[in-house]
Design a protein around this motif. Structure first.
Motif, PDB file in Angstrom:
ATOM      1  N   LEU A 221     -15.704  -5.274 -10.782  1.00 17.83           N
ATOM      2  CA  LEU A 221     -14.551  -6.195 -10.783  1.00 17.83           C
ATOM      3  C   LEU A 221     -14.055  -6.592 -12.024  1.00 17.83           C
ATOM      4  CD1 LEU A 221     -15.765  -8.462  -7.661  1.00 17.83           C
ATOM      5  CD2 LEU A 221     -14.208  -6.361  -7.630  1.00 17.83           C
ATOM      6  N   PRO A 222     -12.678  -6.499 -12.171  1.00 21.20           N
ATOM      7  CA  PRO A 222     -12.039  -6.999 -13.552  1.00 21.20           C
ATOM      8  C   PRO A 222     -12.085  -8.312 -13.582  1.00 21.20           C
ATOM      9  CG  PRO A 222     -10.382  -6.301 -11.993  1.00 21.20           C
ATOM     10  CD  PRO A 222     -11.733  -5.781 -11.338  1.00 21.20           C
ATOM     11  N   LYS A 223     -11.967  -9.002 -14.590  1.00 19.51           N
ATOM     12  CA  LYS A 223     -12.008 -10.545 -14.683  1.00 19.51           C
ATOM     13  C   LYS A 223     -10.649 -11.119 -14.366  1.00 19.51           C
ATOM     14  CE  LYS A 223     -15.037 -10.503 -18.973  1.00 19.51           C
ATOM     15  NZ  LYS A 223     -15.421 -10.794 -20.237  1.00 19.51           N
ATOM     16  N   MET A 224      -9.622 -10.516 -14.260  1.00 17.26           N
ATOM     17  CA  MET A 224      -8.270 -10.891 -13.926  1.00 17.26           C
ATOM     18  C   MET A 224      -7.962 -10.462 -12.489  1.00 17.26           C
ATOM     19  SD  MET A 224      -5.684 -10.819 -17.032  1.00 17.26           S
ATOM     20  CE  MET A 224      -4.654 -11.859 -16.161  1.00 17.26           C
ATOM     21  N   LYS A 225      -7.759 -11.536 -11.434  1.00 16.10           N
ATOM     22  CA  LYS A 225      -7.715 -11.088 -10.170  1.00 16.10           C
ATOM     23  C   LYS A 225      -6.300 -10.166  -9.794  1.00 16.10           C
ATOM     24  CE  LYS A 225     -10.449 -14.714  -8.448  1.00 16.10           C
ATOM     25  NZ  LYS A 225     -10.486 -16.128  -7.372  1.00 16.10           N
ATOM     26  N   THR A 226      -5.535 -10.187 -10.840  1.00 15.49           N
ATOM     27  CA  THR A 226      -4.165  -9.348 -10.550  1.00 15.49           C
ATOM     28  C   THR A 226      -4.559  -8.062 -11.030  1.00 15.49           C
ATOM     29  OG1 THR A 226      -3.247 -10.193 -12.864  1.00 15.49           O
ATOM     30  CG2 THR A 226      -2.938 -11.368 -10.819  1.00 15.49           C
ATOM     31  N   VAL A 227      -5.685  -7.526 -11.711  1.00 12.89           N
ATOM     32  CA  VAL A 227      -5.830  -6.263 -12.133  1.00 12.89           C
ATOM     33  C   VAL A 227      -6.633  -5.389 -10.976  1.00 12.89           C
ATOM     34  CG1 VAL A 227      -7.211  -4.766 -13.940  1.00 12.89           C
ATOM     35  CG2 VAL A 227      -5.962  -6.937 -14.576  1.00 12.89           C
ATOM     36  N   CYS A 228      -6.163  -4.120 -10.961  1.00 11.67           N
ATOM     37  CA  CYS A 228      -6.518  -3.083 -10.105  1.00 11.67           C
ATOM     38  C   CYS A 228      -8.047  -2.898 -10.557  1.00 11.67           C
ATOM     39  CB  CYS A 228      -5.884  -2.089  -9.834  1.00 11.67           C
ATOM     40  SG  CYS A 228      -6.515  -0.624  -9.123  1.00 11.67           S
ATOM     41  N   PRO A 229      -9.135  -2.747  -9.557  1.00 12.21           N
ATOM     42  CA  PRO A 229     -10.672  -2.652 -10.186  1.00 12.21           C
ATOM     43  C   PRO A 229     -10.555  -1.165 -10.378  1.00 12.21           C
ATOM     44  CG  PRO A 229     -10.535  -3.711  -8.144  1.00 12.21           C
ATOM     45  CD  PRO A 229      -8.984  -3.306  -8.264  1.00 12.21           C
ATOM     46  N   LEU A 230      -9.602  -0.236  -9.857  1.00 14.52           N
ATOM     47  CA  LEU A 230      -9.876   1.338 -10.311  1.00 14.52           C
ATOM     48  C   LEU A 230      -9.179   1.816 -11.381  1.00 14.52           C
ATOM     49  CD1 LEU A 230      -9.348   2.578  -6.468  1.00 14.52           C
ATOM     50  CD2 LEU A 230     -11.485   2.724  -7.932  1.00 14.52           C
ATOM     51  N   CYS A 231      -7.828   1.372 -11.601  1.00 12.30           N
ATOM     52  CA  CYS A 231      -7.267   1.885 -12.797  1.00 12.30           C
ATOM     53  C   CYS A 231      -7.401   0.650 -13.992  1.00 12.30           C
ATOM     54  CB  CYS A 231      -5.847   2.137 -12.593  1.00 12.30           C
ATOM     55  SG  CYS A 231      -4.809   0.745 -12.136  1.00 12.30           S
ATOM     56  N   ARG A 232      -7.799  -0.601 -13.856  1.00  5.57           N
ATOM     57  CA  ARG A 232      -7.795  -1.492 -14.641  1.00  5.57           C
ATOM     58  C   ARG A 232      -6.494  -1.989 -15.475  1.00  5.57           C
ATOM     59  NH1 ARG A 232     -12.838  -3.906 -14.373  1.00  5.57           N
ATOM     60  NH2 ARG A 232     -14.340  -2.164 -13.385  1.00  5.57           N
ATOM     61  N   LYS A 233      -5.703  -1.795 -14.597  1.00  4.66           N
ATOM     62  CA  LYS A 233      -4.226  -2.330 -15.082  1.00  4.66           C
ATOM     63  C   LYS A 233      -3.749  -3.198 -13.934  1.00  4.66           C
ATOM     64  CE  LYS A 233      -3.121   2.249 -17.269  1.00  4.66           C
ATOM     65  NZ  LYS A 233      -2.381   3.351 -17.154  1.00  4.66           N
ATOM     66  N   THR A 234      -2.508  -3.693 -14.392  1.00  2.00           N
ATOM     67  CA  THR A 234      -2.023  -4.836 -13.342  1.00  2.00           C
ATOM     68  C   THR A 234      -1.635  -3.965 -12.215  1.00  2.00           C
ATOM     69  OG1 THR A 234      -1.088  -6.126 -15.228  1.00  2.00           O
ATOM     70  CG2 THR A 234      -0.330  -6.354 -13.227  1.00  2.00           C
ATOM     71  N   ARG A 235      -1.843  -4.564 -11.109  1.00  6.26           N
ATOM     72  CA  ARG A 235      -1.795  -3.649  -9.723  1.00  6.26           C
ATOM     73  C   ARG A 235      -0.115  -3.579  -9.411  1.00  6.26           C
ATOM     74  NH1 ARG A 235      -5.403  -7.591  -7.767  1.00  6.26           N
ATOM     75  NH2 ARG A 235      -3.748  -8.791  -6.701  1.00  6.26           N
ATOM     76  N   VAL A 236       0.122  -2.350  -8.928  1.00  2.00           N
ATOM     77  CA  VAL A 236       1.351  -1.992  -8.645  1.00  2.00           C
ATOM     78  C   VAL A 236       1.331  -1.485  -7.104  1.00  2.00           C
ATOM     79  CG1 VAL A 236       3.279  -0.368  -8.781  1.00  2.00           C
ATOM     80  CG2 VAL A 236       1.975  -1.346 -11.008  1.00  2.00           C
ATOM     81  N   ASN A 237       2.209  -2.155  -6.260  1.00  4.97           N
ATOM     82  CA  ASN A 237       2.484  -1.805  -4.833  1.00  4.97           C
ATOM     83  C   ASN A 237       0.952  -2.134  -4.022  1.00  4.97           C
ATOM     84  OD1 ASN A 237       3.192  -0.892  -2.353  1.00  4.97           O
ATOM     85  ND2 ASN A 237       3.275   1.213  -2.882  1.00  4.97           N
ATOM     86  N   ASP A 238       0.573  -3.546  -4.140  1.00  5.09           N
ATOM     87  CA  ASP A 238      -0.653  -4.103  -3.759  1.00  5.09           C
ATOM     88  C   ASP A 238      -1.114  -3.780  -2.244  1.00  5.09           C
ATOM     89  OD1 ASP A 238      -0.600  -5.311  -6.117  1.00  5.09           O
ATOM     90  OD2 ASP A 238      -0.412  -7.431  -5.392  1.00  5.09           O
ATOM     91  N   THR A 239      -2.304  -2.983  -2.262  1.00  6.62           N
ATOM     92  CA  THR A 239      -2.607  -2.801  -0.939  1.00  6.62           C
ATOM     93  C   THR A 239      -4.149  -3.244  -0.677  1.00  6.62           C
ATOM     94  OG1 THR A 239      -1.356  -0.603  -0.972  1.00  6.62           O
ATOM     95  CG2 THR A 239      -3.187  -0.568   0.433  1.00  6.62           C
TER      96      THR A 239
END
Length: 359
Positions: free
Chosen positions: A297-315
């Motif tokens: 799990l990334p430290k920031m809750k807005t980051v995708c756990p897979l790509c480690r970037k800010t989430r796009v098209n949240d699912t």
């Protein structure tokens, strides 16, 4: 009145031809077995993904293999599939007269046997895979994973547009054949039987006696194998026969259980079920605290756990509740059939798009 009713259910053209109710009942038997087994495997996989997740991911292939062993055993020993034998039916080679008919214990000829296996096992397997492919393509089309100008998207959009009409024509073909069978204009209730070169008939007294005699002989005759190759063949034959026999015995017992479940969950019985199962609403599940030190799990809750970037098209995954980028989690779930964080068995249909107030 009873004699008049008997003429409705009896065949008009051939004495041993089963009624439409018998053939439809045996068709629906295996159709009910598959989802029941699939539900059992799903429950086991959700309870222990590490041990039973494999069976859920490869359920279609495992079921097809077991179905192949089961149907080959029955077709070669009783001239009928499992469901046909359960209802006292057998397969008769098209064109054989009543005097030239083989006994059910002789099994089907090799040509008709392998054609029957292809239509009983391979064709349903391919149909299930095609339906899953269509569902996956519809998911991709809904979320527009491919660019609008890509040739691939134009191709599968045309495929998705044509599939309902092809499926309607396929089902209509079966419906017309059943109507012709009811009216006595055809010997086959299914076009697949015609393609396999067989028709259905009832087991005769001679067939039943021959099957019982063959079973008694098989239990009494145990000739020792002479060479190593013969021993291996004999062992493999016994193993396959044992697996098929275990499957047939289990399915025979399970059929009655399935019929009970159909009654239990029928619409007429829903009020009774509600009164018997009226229990208080269970409390919500206790979620694990967010562990910022977890490597998954990334430290920031807005980051995708897979790509480690800010989430796009949240699912969000309905099976675990974790949120990812759609493209990331779609590719992962389609490949692994599991949640990236918890490992829970997951399918593409468990993806849920999240919409923010800004959207």
């Amino acid at each position: 009145m009873a004699e008049h009713g008997a003429h409705i259910t009896a065949a008009s053209g051939v004495d041993d031809q089963p009624s439409i109710f018998e053939v439809v009942a045996q068709d629906s038997l295996m159709t009910a077995v598959r989802p029941a087994l699939q539900h059992v495997v799903k429950v086991l996989a959700e309870s222990n993904p590490a041990h039973y997740g494999f069976f859920w991911r490869w359920f279609d292939e495992i079921f097809a293999l077991l179905d192949l062993l089961l149907q080959q055993h029955y077709l070669s020993k009783t001239s009928a599939s499992f469901s046909e034998n359960f209802y006292g039916l057998k397969r008769i080679v098209t064109g054989d007269t009543h005097k030239l008919q083989r006994l059910a214990s002789a099994g089907l000829p090799k040509k008709q046997l392998w054609k029957s296996i292809m239509f009983l096992v391979l064709l349903p397997y391919l149909k299930v895979k095609l339906e899953k492919l269509v569902s996956s393509l519809r998911e991709e089309d809904e979320y527009s994973i491919h660019p609008p100008s890509s040739r691939w998207k134009q191709f599968y959009r045309a495929f998705l547009a044509a599939y309902p009409f092809v499926n309607m024509a396929w089902e209509g073909w079966f419906l017309v054949q059943q109507l012709r069978y009811i009216l006595g204009k055809a010997q086959h209730h299914s076009p697949l039987l015609s393609l396999a070169g067989v028709r259905l008939g009832r087991l005769t007294v001679q067939d039943i006696q021959a099957l019982e005699h063959k079973a008694a002989e098989a239990s009494m005759m145990q000739q020792p194998a002479r060479s190593i190759s013969e021993k291996i063949k004999s062992t493999l034959k016994k193993a396959v026969g044992g697996v098929a026999l275990s499957l047939s015995t289990g399915l025979s017992v399970g059929v009655f259980f399935l019929q009970f479940l159909e009654w239990w969950y029928s619409s007429e019985n829903q009020e009774t079920i509600k009164s018997l199962t009226a229990l208080p609403t269970p409390p919500p599940p206790v979620h694990l605290d967010y562990n910022s030190d977890s490597p998954l799990l990334p430290k920031m809750k807005t980051v995708c756990p897979l790509c480690r970037k800010t989430r796009v098209n949240d699912t969000v995954l309905a099976t675990s509740g974790y949120v990812f980028c759609y493209r990331c989690v779609f590719s992962y779930v389609r490949t692994h059939q599991a949640c990236p964080i918890t490992g829970y068995p997951t399918e593409v249909q468990h993806l849920i798009k999240l919409y923010s107030p800004d959207n």
